[in-house]
Design a protein around this motif. Structure first.
Motif, PDB file in Angstrom:
ATOM      1  N   ALA A  24       0.736  -1.215  -0.020  1.00  0.00           N
ATOM      2  CA  ALA A  24       0.131  -0.145   0.040  1.00  0.00           C
ATOM      3  C   ALA A  24       0.795   1.268   0.130  1.00  0.00           C
ATOM      4  CB  ALA A  24      -0.746  -0.353   1.262  1.00  0.00           C
ATOM      5  N   GLU A  25       2.089   1.107   0.549  1.00  0.00           N
ATOM      6  CA  GLU A  25       3.007   2.301   0.557  1.00  0.00           C
ATOM      7  C   GLU A  25       3.131   2.869  -0.826  1.00  0.00           C
ATOM      8  OE1 GLU A  25       4.100  -0.466   1.107  1.00  0.00           O
ATOM      9  OE2 GLU A  25       5.986  -0.543   0.114  1.00  0.00           O
ATOM     10  N   ALA A  26       3.340   1.958  -1.677  1.00  0.00           N
ATOM     11  CA  ALA A  26       3.676   2.326  -3.068  1.00  0.00           C
ATOM     12  C   ALA A  26       2.833   2.592  -4.054  1.00  0.00           C
ATOM     13  CB  ALA A  26       4.784   0.815  -3.348  1.00  0.00           C
ATOM     14  N   GLY A  27       1.529   2.669  -3.757  1.00  0.00           N
ATOM     15  CA  GLY A  27       0.658   3.349  -4.861  1.00  0.00           C
ATOM     16  C   GLY A  27      -0.504   2.176  -5.020  1.00  0.00           C
ATOM     17  N   GLU A  32      -1.410  -0.149  -7.363  1.00  0.00           N
ATOM     18  CA  GLU A  32      -1.247  -1.653  -7.601  1.00  0.00           C
ATOM     19  C   GLU A  32      -0.859  -2.343  -6.399  1.00  0.00           C
ATOM     20  OE1 GLU A  32       1.409  -3.197 -10.811  1.00  0.00           O
ATOM     21  OE2 GLU A  32       0.930  -1.228 -11.949  1.00  0.00           O
ATOM     22  N   GLY A  33       0.065  -1.816  -5.645  1.00  0.00           N
ATOM     23  CA  GLY A  33       0.707  -2.478  -4.272  1.00  0.00           C
ATOM     24  C   GLY A  33      -0.422  -2.460  -3.159  1.00  0.00           C
ATOM     25  N   ALA A  34      -1.537  -1.440  -3.336  1.00  0.00           N
ATOM     26  CA  ALA A  34      -2.887  -1.548  -2.386  1.00  0.00           C
ATOM     27  C   ALA A  34      -3.603  -2.685  -2.752  1.00  0.00           C
ATOM     28  CB  ALA A  34      -3.354  -0.310  -2.371  1.00  0.00           C
ATOM     29  N   VAL A  35      -3.790  -3.041  -4.067  1.00  0.00           N
ATOM     30  CA  VAL A  35      -4.558  -4.212  -4.170  1.00  0.00           C
ATOM     31  C   VAL A  35      -3.830  -5.487  -4.086  1.00  0.00           C
ATOM     32  CG1 VAL A  35      -5.181  -5.456  -6.456  1.00  0.00           C
ATOM     33  CG2 VAL A  35      -5.285  -3.048  -6.370  1.00  0.00           C
ATOM     34  N   LEU A  36      -2.520  -5.510  -3.901  1.00  0.00           N
ATOM     35  CA  LEU A  36      -1.830  -6.563  -3.725  1.00  0.00           C
ATOM     36  C   LEU A  36      -1.949  -6.966  -2.054  1.00  0.00           C
ATOM     37  CD1 LEU A  36       0.202  -8.697  -4.843  1.00  0.00           C
ATOM     38  CD2 LEU A  36       2.156  -7.332  -4.496  1.00  0.00           C
ATOM     39  N   GLN A  37      -1.750  -5.933  -1.421  1.00  0.00           N
ATOM     40  CA  GLN A  37      -2.041  -5.730   0.074  1.00  0.00           C
ATOM     41  C   GLN A  37      -3.369  -6.193   0.403  1.00  0.00           C
ATOM     42  OE1 GLN A  37      -0.228  -2.649   2.164  1.00  0.00           O
ATOM     43  NE2 GLN A  37      -1.769  -2.712   3.902  1.00  0.00           N
ATOM     44  N   ALA A  38      -4.373  -5.917  -0.240  1.00  0.00           N
ATOM     45  CA  ALA A  38      -5.722  -6.395  -0.003  1.00  0.00           C
ATOM     46  C   ALA A  38      -5.897  -7.909  -0.205  1.00  0.00           C
ATOM     47  CB  ALA A  38      -6.947  -5.651  -0.775  1.00  0.00           C
ATOM     48  N   GLU A  39      -5.004  -8.360  -1.359  1.00  0.00           N
ATOM     49  CA  GLU A  39      -4.998  -9.747  -1.576  1.00  0.00           C
ATOM     50  C   GLU A  39      -4.486 -10.592  -0.242  1.00  0.00           C
ATOM     51  OE1 GLU A  39      -3.122 -10.830  -5.084  1.00  0.00           O
ATOM     52  OE2 GLU A  39      -3.462 -13.129  -4.571  1.00  0.00           O
ATOM     53  N   ILE A  40      -3.682 -10.004   0.244  1.00  0.00           N
ATOM     54  CA  ILE A  40      -2.879 -10.667   1.614  1.00  0.00           C
ATOM     55  C   ILE A  40      -3.822 -10.685   2.574  1.00  0.00           C
ATOM     56  CG2 ILE A  40      -0.937  -9.932   2.987  1.00  0.00           C
ATOM     57  CD1 ILE A  40       0.761  -9.751   0.809  1.00  0.00           C
ATOM     58  N   THR A  41      -4.553  -9.345   2.989  1.00  0.00           N
ATOM     59  CA  THR A  41      -5.370  -9.442   4.140  1.00  0.00           C
ATOM     60  C   THR A  41      -6.462 -10.551   3.885  1.00  0.00           C
ATOM     61  OG1 THR A  41      -5.090  -7.118   3.975  1.00  0.00           O
ATOM     62  CG2 THR A  41      -7.078  -8.059   5.191  1.00  0.00           C
ATOM     63  N   ALA A  42      -6.818 -10.612   2.450  1.00  0.00           N
ATOM     64  CA  ALA A  42      -7.799 -11.760   2.449  1.00  0.00           C
ATOM     65  C   ALA A  42      -7.345 -12.909   2.652  1.00  0.00           C
ATOM     66  CB  ALA A  42      -8.617 -11.408   0.873  1.00  0.00           C
ATOM     67  N   ILE A  43      -6.016 -13.326   2.348  1.00  0.00           N
ATOM     68  CA  ILE A  43      -5.501 -14.924   2.580  1.00  0.00           C
ATOM     69  C   ILE A  43      -5.447 -14.762   4.040  1.00  0.00           C
ATOM     70  CG2 ILE A  43      -3.404 -16.070   2.491  1.00  0.00           C
ATOM     71  CD1 ILE A  43      -2.864 -14.596  -0.220  1.00  0.00           C
ATOM     72  N   ALA A  44      -5.125 -13.858   4.703  1.00  0.00           N
ATOM     73  CA  ALA A  44      -4.996 -13.983   6.236  1.00  0.00           C
ATOM     74  C   ALA A  44      -6.320 -14.302   6.655  1.00  0.00           C
ATOM     75  CB  ALA A  44      -4.364 -12.538   6.655  1.00  0.00           C
ATOM     76  N   GLN A  45      -7.296 -13.850   6.319  1.00  0.00           N
ATOM     77  CA  GLN A  45      -8.812 -13.892   6.811  1.00  0.00           C
ATOM     78  C   GLN A  45      -9.251 -15.327   6.569  1.00  0.00           C
ATOM     79  OE1 GLN A  45     -10.663 -10.423   5.377  1.00  0.00           O
ATOM     80  NE2 GLN A  45      -9.847  -9.168   7.260  1.00  0.00           N
ATOM     81  N   GLU A  46      -9.032 -15.811   5.229  1.00  0.00           N
ATOM     82  CA  GLU A  46      -9.239 -17.137   4.735  1.00  0.00           C
ATOM     83  C   GLU A  46      -8.724 -18.171   5.340  1.00  0.00           C
ATOM     84  OE1 GLU A  46      -8.511 -17.152   0.410  1.00  0.00           O
ATOM     85  OE2 GLU A  46      -9.681 -15.327   0.239  1.00  0.00           O
ATOM     86  N   THR A  47      -7.272 -17.976   5.562  1.00  0.00           N
ATOM     87  CA  THR A  47      -6.370 -19.112   5.968  1.00  0.00           C
ATOM     88  C   THR A  47      -6.152 -19.117   7.651  1.00  0.00           C
ATOM     89  OG1 THR A  47      -4.488 -17.950   5.673  1.00  0.00           O
ATOM     90  CG2 THR A  47      -5.202 -19.323   3.660  1.00  0.00           C
ATOM     91  N   GLY A  48      -6.433 -18.147   8.150  1.00  0.00           N
ATOM     92  CA  GLY A  48      -6.178 -18.021   9.419  1.00  0.00           C
ATOM     93  C   GLY A  48      -4.829 -17.847   9.575  1.00  0.00           C
ATOM     94  N   ILE A  49      -3.765 -17.755   8.679  1.00  0.00           N
ATOM     95  CA  ILE A  49      -2.488 -17.270   9.136  1.00  0.00           C
ATOM     96  C   ILE A  49      -2.334 -15.789   9.554  1.00  0.00           C
ATOM     97  CG2 ILE A  49      -0.121 -16.857   7.846  1.00  0.00           C
ATOM     98  CD1 ILE A  49      -0.868 -19.122   5.624  1.00  0.00           C
ATOM     99  N   ARG A  50      -1.851 -15.630  10.640  1.00  0.00           N
ATOM    100  CA  ARG A  50      -1.663 -14.044  11.086  1.00  0.00           C
ATOM    101  C   ARG A  50      -0.410 -13.559  10.648  1.00  0.00           C
ATOM    102  NH1 ARG A  50      -5.075 -12.706  15.005  1.00  0.00           N
ATOM    103  NH2 ARG A  50      -4.710 -10.557  13.788  1.00  0.00           N
ATOM    104  N   ILE A  51      -0.461 -12.347   9.935  1.00  0.00           N
ATOM    105  CA  ILE A  51       0.446 -11.777   9.364  1.00  0.00           C
ATOM    106  C   ILE A  51       1.092 -10.416   9.826  1.00  0.00           C
ATOM    107  CG2 ILE A  51       0.964 -10.830   7.002  1.00  0.00           C
ATOM    108  CD1 ILE A  51      -0.748 -12.559   5.982  1.00  0.00           C
TER     109      ILE A  51
END
Lengths: 699, 699
Positions: free
Chosen positions: B107-110, B112-131
């Motif tokens: 998200a700090e990089a604009g 595209e980065g914010a989209v990538l970060q949202a994907e990571i957040t979603a993975i954390a929520q889906e998988t239970g991996i704490r990030i």
């Protein structure tokens, strides 16, 4: 007022010193000065005086001052207080020039002591002997190894040679900072404690120090000044010589003021007045001892920026934000990078943030020339007066410590007048290697910005041309106690304070005529020096229509006859109703030390709880008055705030200056003036004071 | 809202760790974590992951997470950002529990980065991996030697074991204080940087740390909180556990706020709201890093005084005054010595000043038992909660250093719950010998008092029983955009906001009837959702006598027809003229992070320039509302100031609490409420809001 150059050489730099009451025990208060002088290699003549011993601490002793082969420049007196007047008179006979009185038992010890102190003051004036103390801890002058002091703080280590001078009313505080200075290697060439100030006080000491080439900065500790004009003269000389004064003035809290009064015999002035005096002479007021010493140390390096534009550089973000916050607190301007310079920076370092803070990112670590060029662009093309650079802990790594330092130095070539403050985490030896190249180095980011702010404070103070105070108007207030409102208004009006046209009517006819002239509804109130609270006895009628004026006149006089039968009634004041304007308060107080001071602030009851006022010592000119108006927080209200018309600030400034001249001219008889409220009308329509209370000094 | 105990053991105290992208070069960012883990003796399993090497820094490496013999507790990811989602999904398959993402490019990089970060957040929520992260510098846990970080600040030295936990949104700031801590020997058991906070943020970290026995105090660096409720939960847990939180919250200045936003992707809330949140949970807000570390260090020693009575002791005056001033700044009470205790002190030390400050004079140096007895009397009989003792440089002398220390210890026998802070000039080894006996020791007098103030701050916070927030009232605001004044008043009145009785008249007859009911002159204004500035179109008539109401009705409707022909006219509002009262402003804002917050302050135009307002997160009860009223500087105005009648503060508090419940219940639709002015009437007569503006959220 101007003073002759104070010649205190025989006190601060004596060629010979007598120690009256010198003890053979080098650990005792009366033994320590001799020990310090011997141990630290004072080169002048030393004359121990002790009537019961031929030898003191291994030196020949003399029974009295009268027995000495020459008149010493200065005598240190460490004997019971009651013996002091006699010794001083003996000294006068042989031509003694100065005395340092360490003994206590004077004004600080009650009434008897105060009498004794007054005697000493008289002796100083009669004989011309300049006296430091009594009840002081003495002084030292490092570069001639003169330690005329018993402070235990230098028992083990003494501060090194260096451009700091310390002037302290408290021996304990003075000793404490001497110790801290020696611990941190901060050089002190002169150190003086003034104690009860029976003769010499802080002002004259500052004036003498300001004239010395071996003094670069003055650290001051104050509880309360005794001689206002001499103090101001000292500060004026320091400023004229470009020598920063960093003051720790205690007693700003209620508890502190009480404690200060019990601790010394000083008469503490109001803390607000000190702030005003400090502002006038560019004195920096420190709140912690570490801050005071850090700033004093930084002043030895300089430079003093004249502008406020601060460029914040970081090797990594985060702390840049903290430094922005600090910049606001310390009055610096985190101005945005000019576009051209920003483009160049971006070309140099594509990932950098190039606004301000400028975040170089760690990229510069791979090519230090980028860092040099970055700094060059910021200073040369960014137009900043100074930079504060946060280096993280990068210099802690041996591989980077010296390369970074040299890259910064390279970037500064040809920019030697610009202030560069560094903040970094690194071992002391590394930080020292930076300081040796002329950098100011701190570990705390807030402190780094504070130092930049303090040096800019002095840069701006030294760049300000002091204004000549205007000549006060002739004296007009005679007598004592409160004046009647009418008399007060009359004398103030003649001094340039605008009031509503007010007529003192002694008959109903006169009142009616006055109302007709006013041309609208009027306010009427009883005029009597004996009635302070007019409303309470029914002595005020507002918004009286022309046709009702006669009846109102009779009602008011009737009320006085009934409710205040013993009051002298001068008549009934008839005035137009007040126009619309912004309500402010203007007044003067007479400070016990600094004399008349003008106060200005927003009016209304709220101002007592949420004060927005400013003080300015009188007399002062129109420019100073304009600054005073602009200084309060509510100042934007005058400039057409939220669509309101602009107010007549020029007339307000004129009123303030006029009042300052009047207060100064009448300083001998005047205690205070209150103009409350004063209405500031629309621009071009002036100001008008609705009420005036003048208090003269009690008989 | 309550949260389950956050279990972050696998992140903070992992039994096994994979390092994805581990470099063979131990100096590189992706090589440092492995080096630190190896060098500092981490006892868990370490799995370097590197698809191109069998051995990394001398350890067996694995091609991917899928190839590992077990699921590691945590994986450190130091690989290009675009590869991260894939690796996380691989991790989920094998049962990975946590990830520390050091990579930037989110998200700090604009965008595209914010989209990538949202994907990571979603993975954390889906998988239970704490990030933790991304774009963070990692964390370390000293007592298991887990250094999952690439910060260079610990390259040479690491902070020792100790009760401090550091939580920092900035890697640079976190690294910097880790370095300073190791330099001063301050023990840090946990250190975590949260970076972009795609999943874990400061609040949950604080909550986990608050539950650890090996954490005694939390030092926090904040730019902006992302999840308000979780942050509050963390602070609530810390307070409940008696663990002080010392926050450096940056971005309080305008320039700082701008810089914070460019530095991270965080959404900074208003600084005033942070102050309100901090106050609610007893967080101490530091302004310098040194202050933050000094207070953290002092908290490890304690104790936390519950009362504010400070006894100031000095071996010599002067600095006592400085400490009085500091006490006022830091909220401590320099209470006068009780007479009995004063008499005893005077008997003990006839030359001492026995008020407060208590100046023992140097007499105690000749008989240290006097010092012990002095301290005993001050604490036992003086009733002070704490003392700050200025020892000058006396402990610097070898002959005195230990005797003074032991005399003070003797005086403290049986007083172990009392806080004793010492200020002295002495070599570090001597100060250390004092610290080892449990004393807090400072060289700066201001800092000594500040520490006493900070520990008292926590003592009072921990002694306060947290109030249960009341349950918000039902939701009543629907729709979007501004509401008409009439609708706004109606819905607010139903929530307990008192208005003047206002009648919406649609005919002149109705208006006349309403005026008759009101029983005096009335105010009349046009009611229309389309007209915001009624005065400008001639839509307001004030002070209308009963006989003139009909004519005024026709004039107002005529003005609308002429000046605002397209406006929907609902009618004419008829209300009594406002009673006399103290003018205040009450309102709500919706903070992007913390939700609805109630504001209260003095009314009038001046308040914008000389603000006197306070904020309180909604909802809150009547007691909290009473504190809010008492908190503003102008509060004495309500208590019968200068002979005015006491105002109805109880009704004011009720209004504030009512409004807070309403704002909380409608947090989803409400943007802001302005009640300006609200008049606070005489005691018993209530309050009345004269105007209401309600802004709903935009669609």
């Amino acid at each position: 007022m101007t003073f002759p150059d104070p010649n205190l050489d025989h006190i601060f730099r004596p060629r010979s010193v007598a120690i009256v009451g010198a003890s053979n025990d080098p650990s005792r208060i009366s033994g320590r000065p001799l020990r310090y002088l011997k141990e630290r290699g004072y080169k002048g003549k030393i004359y121990p005086i002790n009537p019961t011993r031929d030898v003191v601490q291994g030196m020949k002793a003399w029974p009295s001052l009268a027995d000495l082969p020459e008149a010493p420049d200065v005598a240190i007196l460490a004997i019971p207080s009651t013996l002091i007047p006699g010794v001083l008179r003996d000294g006068a006979v042989i031509g003694l020039k100065g005395a340092i009185i360490m003994s206590s038992g004077f004004a600080e010890a009650g009434e008897e002591g105060a009498v004794l102190q007054a005697e000493i003051t008289a002796i100083a004036q009669e004989t011309g002997i300049r006296i430091l103390g009594p009840n002081c801890v003495g002084l030292f002058s490092t570069n001639i190894n003169f330690y005329g002091t018993f402070t235990q703080s230098i028992d083990r280590d003494v501060p090194p040679l260096g451009g700091v001078a310390v002037v302290s009313q408290s021996g304990a505080y003075g000793g404490y900072i001497a110790y801290l200075a020696s611990q941190r290697g901060l050089g002190i060439n002169y150190w003086v404690t003034t104690g009860n100030e029976a003769d010499l006080e802080v002002g004259e000491c500052i004036a003498w120090l300001a004239g010395r080439d071996d003094v670069k900065v003055i650290a001051l500790y104050l509880e309360g000044v005794r001689k206002g004009p001499a103090f101001r003269e000292g500060l004026a000389r320091a400023r004229a010589a470009g020598k920063p004064v960093i003051a720790m003035k205690v007693g700003r809290s209620a508890a502190g003021e009480k404690a200060a009064q019990s601790h010394t015999a000083s008469m503490a002035g109001s803390d607000d007045v000190y702030d005003a005096i400090f502002r006038d002479y560019g004195v920096y007021r420190a709140t912690t001892t570490e801050e005071q010493l850090d700033i004093a140390e930084a002043c030895l390096t300089g430079p003093y920026p004249v502008g406020r534009k601060l460029g914040i550089l970081t090797l990594s973000g985060g702390v840049g934000v903290q430094m922005c916050d600090a910049a606001e607190v310390y009055g610096l301007d985190v101005a945005t990078m000019p576009e051209d310079a920003g483009r160049k920076l971006k070309k140099l370092l594509p990932f950098a943030a190039v606004g301000n803070p400028i975040d170089t990112t760690a990229q510069v670590m791979n090519d230090m020339s980028l860092l040099s060029e970055n700094i060059r662009i910021v200073l040369e093309e960014g137009g900043y007066d100074m930079i504060v650079f946060f280096l993280t802990t990068t210099p802690a790594a041996d591989a980077y410590a010296i390369p970074i330092r040299d890259a910064i130095l390279k970037g500064l070539r040809g920019q030697k007048d610009k202030l560069v403050v560094l903040c970094m985490g690194a071992r002391e030896e590394i930080r020292k290697s930076y300081r040796e190249m002329g950098f100011l180095v701190y570990q705390d980011a807030d402190r780094a910005v504070q130092i930049a702010g303090a040096l800019t404070h002095f840069g701006q103070a030294f760049a300000t041309v002091p204004r000549h105070a205007p000549v006060p108007l002739g004296r007009r207030v005679e007598g004592t106690g409160p004046m009647s409102e009418h008399a007060a208004k009359k004398v103030l009006a003649s001094a340039g304070v605008p009031f509503l046209t007010e007529v003192l009517a002694t008959t109903a006819e006169e009142a009616a005529k006055a109302a007709k002239t006013a041309g609208g509804p009027v306010a009427m109130k009883v005029a009597s020096p004996d009635i302070q609270h007019k409303t309470e006895i029914g002595g005020v009628a507002l918004n009286v229509a022309t046709v009702n004026v006669r009846a109102a006149f009779h009602r008011l006089t009737h009320n006085v006859a009934e409710k205040a039968p013993d009051a002298t009634l001068e008549g009934i004041l008839v005035a137009p109703m007040a126009p619309k304007g912004i309500e402010v308060i203007v007044g003067t107080i007479t400070d016990a030390v600094f004399g008349p001071v003008v106060m200005f602030g927003m009016g209304g009851i709220l101002v007592e709880l949420v004060p927005d006022v400013t003080f300015q010592p009188a007399p002062f000119d129109l420019d100073t008055a304009r600054e005073m108006v602009a200084r309060i927080k509510a100042a934007p209200l005058f400039d057409g705030y939220r669509g309101a018309p602009k107010a007549d600030t020029e007339a307000l400034a004129q009123l303030l200056s006029n009042l300052s001249l009047f207060a100064a001219a009448n300083a001998g008889t005047l205690q205070s003036i209150d103009l409350n409220p004063v209405l500031v009308l629309e621009d071009g329509k002036g100001v008008v004071a609705l009420d005036a209370v003048v208090e003269r000094r009690s008989a």
